[in-house]
Design a protein around this motif. Sequence first.
Motif, PDB file in Angstrom:
ATOM      1  N   HIS A  76     -21.764  -4.880 -20.313  1.00 27.46           N
ATOM      2  CA  HIS A  76     -21.756  -6.258 -20.811  1.00 27.46           C
ATOM      3  C   HIS A  76     -20.513  -6.946 -20.251  1.00 27.46           C
ATOM      4  O   HIS A  76     -19.384  -6.549 -20.554  1.00 27.46           O
ATOM      5  CB  HIS A  76     -21.735  -6.253 -22.343  1.00 27.46           C
ATOM      6  CG  HIS A  76     -22.021  -7.579 -22.952  1.00 27.46           C
ATOM      7  ND1 HIS A  76     -22.218  -7.742 -24.308  1.00 27.46           N
ATOM      8  CD2 HIS A  76     -22.152  -8.813 -22.413  1.00 27.46           C
ATOM      9  CE1 HIS A  76     -22.456  -9.026 -24.565  1.00 27.46           C
ATOM     10  NE2 HIS A  76     -22.416  -9.689 -23.429  1.00 27.46           N
ATOM     11  N   LEU A  77     -20.721  -7.964 -19.415  1.00 26.99           N
ATOM     12  CA  LEU A  77     -19.621  -8.626 -18.734  1.00 26.99           C
ATOM     13  C   LEU A  77     -19.555 -10.106 -19.100  1.00 26.99           C
ATOM     14  O   LEU A  77     -20.576 -10.721 -19.413  1.00 26.99           O
ATOM     15  CB  LEU A  77     -19.771  -8.507 -17.214  1.00 26.99           C
ATOM     16  CG  LEU A  77     -20.034  -7.116 -16.629  1.00 26.99           C
ATOM     17  CD1 LEU A  77     -20.128  -7.189 -15.117  1.00 26.99           C
ATOM     18  CD2 LEU A  77     -18.954  -6.144 -17.045  1.00 26.99           C
TER      19      LEU A  77
ATOM     20  N   ILE B 142     -18.164 -13.732 -17.472  1.00 29.80           N
ATOM     21  CA  ILE B 142     -17.671 -14.447 -16.297  1.00 29.80           C
ATOM     22  C   ILE B 142     -17.019 -15.747 -16.762  1.00 29.80           C
ATOM     23  O   ILE B 142     -17.657 -16.557 -17.440  1.00 29.80           O
ATOM     24  CB  ILE B 142     -18.827 -14.768 -15.327  1.00 29.80           C
ATOM     25  CG1 ILE B 142     -19.490 -13.478 -14.843  1.00 29.80           C
ATOM     26  CG2 ILE B 142     -18.321 -15.592 -14.140  1.00 29.80           C
ATOM     27  CD1 ILE B 142     -20.779 -13.714 -14.063  1.00 29.80           C
TER      28      ILE B 142
ATOM     29  N   ALA C 198     -22.734 -13.982 -10.837  1.00 34.35           N
ATOM     30  CA  ALA C 198     -23.757 -13.332 -11.653  1.00 34.35           C
ATOM     31  C   ALA C 198     -24.819 -12.683 -10.770  1.00 34.35           C
ATOM     32  O   ALA C 198     -25.270 -11.554 -11.036  1.00 34.35           O
ATOM     33  CB  ALA C 198     -24.398 -14.347 -12.598  1.00 34.35           C
TER      34      ALA C 198
ATOM     35  N   ILE D  44     -23.454  -9.467  -9.241  1.00 36.22           N
ATOM     36  CA  ILE D  44     -23.384  -8.386 -10.230  1.00 36.22           C
ATOM     37  C   ILE D  44     -24.763  -7.806 -10.498  1.00 36.22           C
ATOM     38  O   ILE D  44     -24.950  -6.586 -10.575  1.00 36.22           O
ATOM     39  CB  ILE D  44     -22.750  -8.909 -11.535  1.00 36.22           C
ATOM     40  CG1 ILE D  44     -21.275  -9.255 -11.304  1.00 36.22           C
ATOM     41  CG2 ILE D  44     -22.878  -7.865 -12.656  1.00 36.22           C
ATOM     42  CD1 ILE D  44     -20.635 -10.023 -12.432  1.00 36.22           C
ATOM     43  N   ARG D  45     -25.761  -8.678 -10.601  1.00 38.30           N
ATOM     44  CA  ARG D  45     -27.109  -8.192 -10.926  1.00 38.30           C
ATOM     45  C   ARG D  45     -27.722  -7.385  -9.784  1.00 38.30           C
ATOM     46  O   ARG D  45     -28.571  -6.532 -10.019  1.00 38.30           O
ATOM     47  CB  ARG D  45     -28.004  -9.376 -11.290  1.00 38.30           C
ATOM     48  CG  ARG D  45     -27.690  -9.962 -12.657  1.00 38.30           C
ATOM     49  CD  ARG D  45     -28.828 -10.828 -13.190  1.00 38.30           C
ATOM     50  NE  ARG D  45     -28.546 -11.242 -14.561  1.00 38.30           N
ATOM     51  CZ  ARG D  45     -28.033 -12.429 -14.886  1.00 38.30           C
ATOM     52  NH1 ARG D  45     -27.739 -13.304 -13.938  1.00 38.30           N
ATOM     53  NH2 ARG D  45     -27.810 -12.737 -16.148  1.00 38.30           N
TER      54      ARG D  45
ATOM     55  N   LEU E 297     -24.875 -10.388 -19.132  1.00 38.33           N
ATOM     56  CA  LEU E 297     -23.849 -11.312 -18.648  1.00 38.33           C
ATOM     57  C   LEU E 297     -23.719 -12.511 -19.573  1.00 38.33           C
ATOM     58  O   LEU E 297     -24.720 -13.110 -19.977  1.00 38.33           O
ATOM     59  CB  LEU E 297     -24.196 -11.798 -17.240  1.00 38.33           C
ATOM     60  CG  LEU E 297     -24.322 -10.731 -16.147  1.00 38.33           C
ATOM     61  CD1 LEU E 297     -24.706 -11.382 -14.829  1.00 38.33           C
ATOM     62  CD2 LEU E 297     -23.032  -9.943 -15.999  1.00 38.33           C
TER      63      LEU E 297
ATOM     64  N   GLU F 270     -21.285 -16.210 -19.902  1.00 38.39           N
ATOM     65  CA  GLU F 270     -20.480 -17.092 -19.065  1.00 38.39           C
ATOM     66  C   GLU F 270     -19.667 -18.038 -19.943  1.00 38.39           C
ATOM     67  O   GLU F 270     -20.066 -18.373 -21.060  1.00 38.39           O
ATOM     68  CB  GLU F 270     -21.374 -17.908 -18.121  1.00 38.39           C
ATOM     69  CG  GLU F 270     -22.160 -17.065 -17.139  1.00 38.39           C
ATOM     70  CD  GLU F 270     -23.001 -17.913 -16.198  1.00 38.39           C
ATOM     71  OE1 GLU F 270     -22.797 -19.153 -16.160  1.00 38.39           O
ATOM     72  OE2 GLU F 270     -23.862 -17.356 -15.500  1.00 38.39           O
TER      73      GLU F 270
END
Length: 219
Positions: free
Chosen positions: A2-3, A5, A17, A20-21, A29, A31
């Motif tokens: 879980h990130l 941005i 994004a 990363i995907r 994700l 934002e």
Amino acid sequence: MHLLIVDDHPLFRDALAATIRLAHPDAMLDEADGIEAACAVLATNRSIDLTLLDLSMRGTSGFDGLISIRARFPRVPILIVSGHEDPRIMREALQHGAAGFVPKAMDKATLTRAIGAVLSGSLFLPPGLTEAAAPESRSKKAPLPERLARLTPQQVRVLMMIRQGKLNKQIAHELQVGDSTVKAHVSEILRKLEVISRTQIVIDTASLDFDQIHNAQPA
């Protein structure tokens, strides 16, 4: 995974994004377009493993955004993704608690490696700039006892296990804490010992008697 941005340019957030995907199709994700928005997301999503942060955004000056997020959410590692490429800025970012630094001019593979390194508890700097941007050269580091005294008792326990070659999952199991907590401890150990890798931790502490480490801790 879980990130979060954090960047005030929507097009760059979208590009980040998408990158990363490609490497992590199942990643969650979130934002944010500023520091306060980022803090609001972090406050309501305790499962976030990593924050990717741009240093230069509206309403922020210098390292203010990094410092603010670190102060409020110290257990969430921060990877700087910035237009700056000056090694001095990278060094200062690490000293202010960043877990890594990737210039926006770097390629997708470098970003993917950086994310993996930081999530494993390591510090990350761009290839070719590691020595230039390291927190301090060996000759300029504080004496080892002084650096060890910066560690909390729990960080000393993690340090001992790193010296024994244990992985983060093994450390988490022994300490009965989550993997994210161990990653946060490792990042802080790297920062406080002024090194950039687990290997350097082992090298720098190779001659130590761990009784000395315990004795260095405040009562």
